[in-house]
Design an enzyme around this catalytic site. Structure first.
Site, short mmCIF file in Angstrom:
data_model
loop_
_atom_site.label_atom_id
_atom_site.label_comp_id
_atom_site.label_asym_id
_atom_site.label_seq_id
_atom_site.Cartn_x
_atom_site.Cartn_y
_atom_site.Cartn_z
N SER A 139 0.76 -1.24 0.05
CA SER A 139 0.11 -0.02 0.05
C SER A 139 0.81 1.26 0.03
O SER A 139 1.36 1.44 -0.97
CB SER A 139 -0.78 -0.03 1.29
OG SER A 139 -2.00 0.88 1.24
N ASP B 299 -10.47 -4.18 -4.49
CA ASP B 299 -9.49 -3.22 -3.70
C ASP B 299 -9.58 -1.70 -4.48
O ASP B 299 -9.64 -1.89 -5.87
CB ASP B 299 -7.85 -3.68 -3.90
CG ASP B 299 -7.26 -2.42 -3.27
OD1 ASP B 299 -7.61 -1.31 -2.77
OD2 ASP B 299 -5.81 -2.81 -3.20
N HIS C 196 -7.73 -5.17 -0.08
CA HIS C 196 -6.51 -4.68 0.32
C HIS C 196 -6.48 -4.73 1.96
O HIS C 196 -7.34 -5.00 2.55
CB HIS C 196 -6.93 -3.12 0.30
CG HIS C 196 -5.84 -2.29 0.36
ND1 HIS C 196 -4.89 -1.66 -0.63
CD2 HIS C 196 -5.08 -1.49 1.40
CE1 HIS C 196 -4.21 -1.03 -0.26
NE2 HIS C 196 -4.27 -0.93 0.90
#
Length: 356
Positions: A201, A295, A325
């Protein structure tokens, strides 16, 4: 029916603790029934049924997303959540906290070495958390799994967080950490020309930015491992609208991250320091790019992988279609998440060996 009600009660009280591990052992059909019984309102038929239950339990408790208006509360909640699911950490032969004396300021890091008497590659890892939350503790189990199954050393970096620091400071600290590892490569017994950057991320964003910024430096990484990276703050792709609610990362989280990391520091959304999709792509390290099918960041990660390939970088791209995610943080409660991280770690090492 009594068993179902019991599981519902456990899940409502402790969505990601011991009940989570018990839930993981149930058949998919039962997990889907639990999610339905909890009133999960979103239509994600291909979403992993275990994840669906966790999301349903969180919504039942009034929880949504992980970054809110209160930064400190968000940080504490994330740390507490990870502690609550920590059961038995993966054994690594040597795990040591060290302090990196960088030009930009001293920072903490954690060094993992699965075979201390061997020369091994080094992965410099930057944790996720929207640049705002997260630490070397929240990603400890992930780094342990990577070290063991990629058969590599890992240094997990405790970089300074937004909004207290601006992107320039945050990235500089991360770059200085990479340079420091390179400068100390003999002390760490790192295999020659075998230093990679990796992260999930926000950490994927940092890794991508560093690969671009250091492309012509002697300490440039020889590989980059980007796990569902945030690479484009400006654009909104179809996956953003398809998966913006009812999952780990929500559109509200994106709004808060944009405020804390970008807007408050008067940065342009398309600045390559923020959005590496707008950066330079010449002579970049081989990239192993992972996306999660459910996601908001899925599409930008896939586009970034394609752009790297178009500009001549060697790329391995893999999409975990039924995951959302943040799945790498669920390895302590989800057998599938753990299996995925182990698979990724082995696959990354094979890819890295092949392109070295």
């Amino acid at each position: 029916m009594g068993v179902l009600n019991q599981k519902l009660q456990q899940l409502s009280e402790n969505g990601q603790g011991s009940a989570g591990r018990a839930l993981d052992r149930l058949p998919n059909l039962v997990q889907n029934s639990l999610a339905k019984a909890l009133g999960y309102p979103y239509d994600y038929p291909a979403l992993d049924s275990f994840t669906k239950c966790l999301m349903a339990a969180q919504l039942k408790q009034g929880k949504s997303g992980f970054i809110g208006a209160d930064v400190e509360r968000s940080r504490q909640a994330f740390e507490t959540q990870i502690r609550s699911i920590t059961h038995k950490s993966t054994h690594v032969q040597r795990v040591e906290d060290i302090r990196l004396p960088l030009q930009s300021g001293s920072i903490l890091a954690r060094h993992y070495h699965p075979a201390p008497h061997k020369k091994l590659p080094m992965i410099v890892f930057y944790h996720g958390g929207g640049f705002v939350v997260g630490s070397i503790d929240t990603h400890d189990e992930v780094c342990r799994l990577i070290a063991v199954h990629a058969k590599a050393q890992v240094i997990s970096v405790e970089y300074p967080l937004a909004p207290e620091v601006a992107p320039q400071q945050l990235i500089q600290s991360c770059e200085d950490a990479l340079a420091w590892v390179y400068q100390n490569r003999r002390q760490f017994k790192i295999l020659k020309n075998r230093i990679a950057v990796a992260g999930d991320s926000a950490g994927g964003n940092i890794s991508a930015v560093l690969a671009q910024r250091t492309a012509n430096a002697n300490y440039a990484p020889q590989a980059q491992w980007l796990i569902y990276p945030a690479v484009d703050f400006k654009s909104r792709h179809p996956s953003f609208f398809a998966y913006k609610e009812g999952l780990v990362l929500t559109s509200s989280d994106i709004d808060h991250v944009t405020d804390y990391y970008v807007t408050r520091h008067q940065m342009a959304l398309d600045d390559p320091l923020i959005s590496p999709i707008n950066g330079q792509f010449k002579k970049l390290a081989p990239a192993y790019v992972i996306t999660a099918g459910h996601d908001v960041l899925h599409d930008e990660g896939k586009i970034y992988a394609n752009k790297l390939r178009q500009h001549g970088s060697k790329v391995y791209y893999q999409d975990y279609e039924d995951q959302t995610h943040g799945f790498i943080n669920l390895t302590l409660v989800s057998s599938k998440a753990k299996k995925n991280v182990i698979e990724m770690s082995k696959s990354f090492r094979k890819f890295w060996d092949k392109v070295s």
